[in-house]
Design a protein around this motif. Structure first.
Motif, short mmCIF file in Angstrom:
data_model
loop_
_atom_site.label_atom_id
_atom_site.label_comp_id
_atom_site.label_asym_id
_atom_site.label_seq_id
_atom_site.Cartn_x
_atom_site.Cartn_y
_atom_site.Cartn_z
N PHE A 1 -46.04 10.97 42.37
CA PHE A 1 -46.77 11.71 43.41
C PHE A 1 -46.10 13.06 43.66
CE2 PHE A 1 -47.72 12.95 47.77
CZ PHE A 1 -49.10 12.86 47.77
N PRO A 2 -46.89 14.12 43.73
CA PRO A 2 -46.32 15.47 43.93
C PRO A 2 -46.02 15.74 45.41
CG PRO A 2 -48.70 15.63 43.66
CD PRO A 2 -48.35 14.17 43.47
N PHE A 3 -44.84 15.35 45.85
CA PHE A 3 -44.46 15.58 47.24
C PHE A 3 -44.32 17.08 47.52
CE2 PHE A 3 -43.15 11.26 46.45
CZ PHE A 3 -43.46 10.60 47.63
N ASP A 4 -44.55 17.46 48.77
CA ASP A 4 -44.36 18.85 49.19
C ASP A 4 -42.89 19.12 49.50
OD1 ASP A 4 -47.26 19.96 49.56
OD2 ASP A 4 -47.28 17.99 50.53
N LYS A 5 -42.20 18.08 49.96
CA LYS A 5 -40.82 18.28 50.41
C LYS A 5 -40.01 17.02 50.13
CE LYS A 5 -40.24 20.20 54.47
NZ LYS A 5 -40.21 20.38 55.95
N ILE A 6 -38.75 17.20 49.75
CA ILE A 6 -37.83 16.07 49.68
C ILE A 6 -36.67 16.34 50.64
CG2 ILE A 6 -38.39 15.18 47.40
CD1 ILE A 6 -36.29 16.88 46.17
N LYS A 7 -36.36 15.34 51.45
CA LYS A 7 -35.31 15.48 52.45
C LYS A 7 -34.06 14.77 51.94
CE LYS A 7 -36.39 15.62 56.77
NZ LYS A 7 -36.76 15.25 58.15
N ILE A 8 -32.99 15.53 51.78
CA ILE A 8 -31.73 14.98 51.29
C ILE A 8 -31.07 14.20 52.42
CG2 ILE A 8 -29.49 15.54 50.30
CD1 ILE A 8 -30.74 18.11 49.22
N ASP A 9 -30.74 12.96 52.15
CA ASP A 9 -30.20 12.10 53.19
C ASP A 9 -28.89 12.65 53.76
OD1 ASP A 9 -30.39 9.38 54.54
OD2 ASP A 9 -28.38 9.28 53.68
N ARG A 10 -28.71 12.45 55.06
CA ARG A 10 -27.55 12.99 55.77
C ARG A 10 -26.22 12.46 55.21
NH1 ARG A 10 -28.17 13.26 60.76
NH2 ARG A 10 -30.44 12.93 60.75
N SER A 11 -26.25 11.29 54.55
CA SER A 11 -25.01 10.75 54.00
C SER A 11 -24.43 11.66 52.93
CB SER A 11 -25.26 9.35 53.43
OG SER A 11 -26.17 9.40 52.36
N PHE A 12 -25.27 12.36 52.17
CA PHE A 12 -24.79 13.28 51.14
C PHE A 12 -24.19 14.54 51.77
CE2 PHE A 12 -28.26 10.98 48.86
CZ PHE A 12 -27.44 10.27 48.00
N VAL A 13 -24.80 14.97 52.88
CA VAL A 13 -24.26 16.15 53.59
C VAL A 13 -22.90 15.82 54.18
CG1 VAL A 13 -24.63 17.76 55.50
CG2 VAL A 13 -26.57 17.02 54.07
N LYS A 14 -22.78 14.62 54.73
CA LYS A 14 -21.51 14.20 55.30
C LYS A 14 -20.42 14.13 54.23
CE LYS A 14 -19.50 10.47 58.10
NZ LYS A 14 -19.75 9.15 58.73
N ASP A 15 -20.81 13.74 52.99
CA ASP A 15 -19.85 13.62 51.90
C ASP A 15 -19.29 14.96 51.45
OD1 ASP A 15 -20.06 10.91 51.88
OD2 ASP A 15 -21.42 10.79 50.16
N LEU A 16 -19.93 16.06 51.85
CA LEU A 16 -19.43 17.38 51.45
C LEU A 16 -18.01 17.61 51.94
CD1 LEU A 16 -22.55 19.66 52.07
CD2 LEU A 16 -21.54 19.05 49.87
N ASP A 17 -17.67 17.01 53.08
CA ASP A 17 -16.35 17.23 53.66
C ASP A 17 -15.25 16.41 53.02
OD1 ASP A 17 -17.46 19.02 55.46
OD2 ASP A 17 -17.89 17.44 56.94
N GLY A 18 -15.60 15.34 52.28
CA GLY A 18 -14.53 14.48 51.78
C GLY A 18 -14.64 14.07 50.33
#
Length: 566
Positions: free
Chosen positions: A480-497
């Motif tokens: 399905f051609p989604f308009d948007k994909i939302k990156i889960d917050r757990s990946f953003v949190k992992d940026l720090d560690g």
């Protein structure tokens, strides 16, 4: 009332018509004896026990009742004393009575009726077939027709017997309530005949795990109970429940299909967890519920705290059922920012519950419960309608994103509900965004994709929430051609560690760009996180750094301040 005629009169009337009735009377299963006041047989008809062949030979007129009784004594055997005592009491009291006894493997029902003036009328009926049919019916009423196991009725009888022994002899018992995991998909995908065959195999495995003194019962579609009696050591029950979880969870071969299911088990002991059947079954159910919450394929023993938690859950459910009518739900909105022009693009609608006594109830506490009991559908409809009403007053082209649960996608009227919400609010369809999780796509894939395409045809945008947390996320982007994909917050949190955090976000952002999709990172809380997300190529962000979720009354102030980049 007409007075009863004397025996001699009865005798004359019966004798006059007896020759006419004899062929009929001899053909019926019942027998009839008329005995005079001296103890001699006046009439005999039908299938009556006799001196030579107790089953079929008619007793001859004029024979002494003493002779009949002597013959009867031989056929009845050891039960004769009870029969004789009953006959003697009936004779002395001269009152109607009934007695049953077995004669040459036939169960006879004998009715004795005293006749005025002396003597007796005796009817004899062979009730062997009827009693056997009644016994079969009683057994069938206590047996599960599919597996042959005891059903709920027989289980309760045996549980009550075990509890009675406990009271008399101090002998404990345990109730193991078993619910099959992943059984429903077998029925839904392979059909009920395969599901039934699987249940029979489960029943066989459960039988093999218990002692002859224990009971295995089926009390529902995929619910079983094991009643373990004569418990000396709770460790025996623990060993049994481990065997059950292991054995039920092993692979089955059914009609050429390899099937794997599991078992969740709740255990309650008597007398510690209850001394009556209802209490034990209830507490085993509470323990089963806890086993399911803890991941299924496991077992839990009842603990008193479980009851308190369940009472709290029931009260929360009751309160939630009234929350819509009482208008206790609120919507808060969290803005989303485009990283290219540093301008807000819209907001995600987030549900809040303002309880009059509890205060703010966390969505983590009530949304899973709403999904479990089916309330998420009417609540989700209210969210959709309210979000559209709020968003139509926003300036410019700001959009509103609304989460739609898997349960709502099962509803046949989702698309019609969205159309109604847009129509009644006046919000243009291109300003509404529907957010779904991978759980939606896991259910009835073809039907779900059809619904998504219908929403797209309306002009509504569709985004995949929590992207990257499911095992099939990439395959769904192809379907399905989604308009948007939302990156889960757990990946953003992992940026720090975690050093691999950058690589994951870079890969998702690159994938979105190549497919022409917007990529938005959730949970951005620090300037450093936002800069790294910007560097990795994401197009949008959402999180506390931009704004925490705010009530509808405050969102206009945020839009008014949307003049410069953050």
């Amino acid at each position: 009332m007409t007075e009863t005629a004397p025996f001699e009169t009865v005798h004359e009337e019966v004798s006059s018509s007896f020759s006419v009735l004899l062929p009929y009377l001899n053909s019926v299963r019942s027998g009839l004896l008329l005995i005079d006041q001296r103890g001699y047989v006046l009439l005999s008809s039908g299938r009556v026990f006799g001196p030579r062949d107790p089953a079929d030979t008619p007793i001859q007129k004029g024979i002494s009742i003493r002779q009949v009784l002597r013959s009867l004594r031989v056929g009845v055997g050891s039960a004769w004393k009870g029969v004789f005592d009953h006959l003697r009491r009936a004779s002395r009291q001269s009152t109607p009575s009934m007695i049953e006894f077995t004669l040459q493997e036939r169960l006879l029902e004998v009715h004795l009726h005293p006749v005025m003036g002396g003597g007796w009328a005796v009817t004899i009926e062979d009730v062997s077939a009827r009693r056997a049919a009644e016994a079969d019916a009683a057994n069938m009423a206590r047996q599960d027709p599919l597996t042959g196991l005891p059903n709920r009725l027989l289980l309760r009888e045996r549980l009550n017997e075990a509890l009675s022994r406990m009271q008399r002899e101090g002998e404990g018992c345990a109730v193991l309530l078993i619910d099959l995991d992943r059984f429903k998909p077998v029925n839904d995908t392979l059909g009920h005949p395969v599901g039934d065959a699987l249940l029979e195999k489960v029943a066989d495995r459960l039988r093999s795990t218990v002692r002859p003194t224990d009971t295995v019962a089926r009390i529902g579609g995929d619910e079983f109970v094991v009643l373990q009696s004569a418990i000396r050591d709770p460790g025996d029950t623990q060993a049994l429940v481990r065997r059950i979880v292991d054995l039920v969870g092993r692979t089955y071969m059914v009609d050429g299909h390899l099937l794997t299911i599991g078992a969740s088990v709740g255990v309650a002991f008597a007398p510690n967890d209850g001394t009556d059947a209802d209490k034990l079954l209830k507490n085993a159910d509470l323990a089963l519920y806890r086993a399911k919450l803890d991941g299924r394929g496991t077992f839990r023993f009842f603990e008193p705290e479980m009851d308190a938690r369940m009472q709290a859950r029931r009260q929360l459910e009751l309160d939630m059922r009234q929350a819509l009518a009482r208008r206790e739900f609120r919507l808060h909105y969290q803005p989303q920012l485009n990283l290219e022009n540093n301008r807000l693009t819209g907001c995600e609608a987030l549900l809040r519950w303002q309880h009059p006594q509890r205060g703010i109830v966390s969505p983590l506490d009530f949304i899973p419960l709403a999904e479990e009991i089916g309330l998420i559908v009417p609540i989700g409809e209210w969210v959709m309608r309210q979000a559209c009403r709020d968003a139509v007053s926003w300036p410019g082209t700001y959009s509103v994103a609304v989460n739609v649960s898997p349960a709502q996608f099962k509803s046949e009227r989702l698309v019609e509900m969205v159309m109604s919400a847009l129509s009644t609010s006046g919000l243009p369809a291109n300003r509404l965004e529907v957010e779904i999780t991978e759980g939606v796509l896991l259910q009835e894939n073809a039907k779900t994709l059809q619904t998504l395409h219908r929403l797209r045809e309306l002009g509504v945008r569709v985004s995949m929430d929590d992207f990257g947390t499911g095992y099939s996320s990439l395959s769904y982007l192809r379907s399905f051609p989604f308009d948007k994909i939302k990156i889960d917050r757990s990946f953003v949190k992992d940026l720090d560690g975690k050093p691999e955090g950058d690589a994951i976000i870079r890969a998702i952002a690159g994938l979105g760009k190549s497919l022409g999709m917007t990529t938005i990172a959730e949970g951005v809380e620090t300037p450093a996180q936002m800069q790294r997300i910007r560097d990795e190529g994401c197009t949008d962000v959402q999180g506390y750094l931009i704004s925490k979720p705010v009530p509808a009354s405050e969102i206009h102030a945020l839009f008014a301040g949307d003049q410069t980049a953050i």
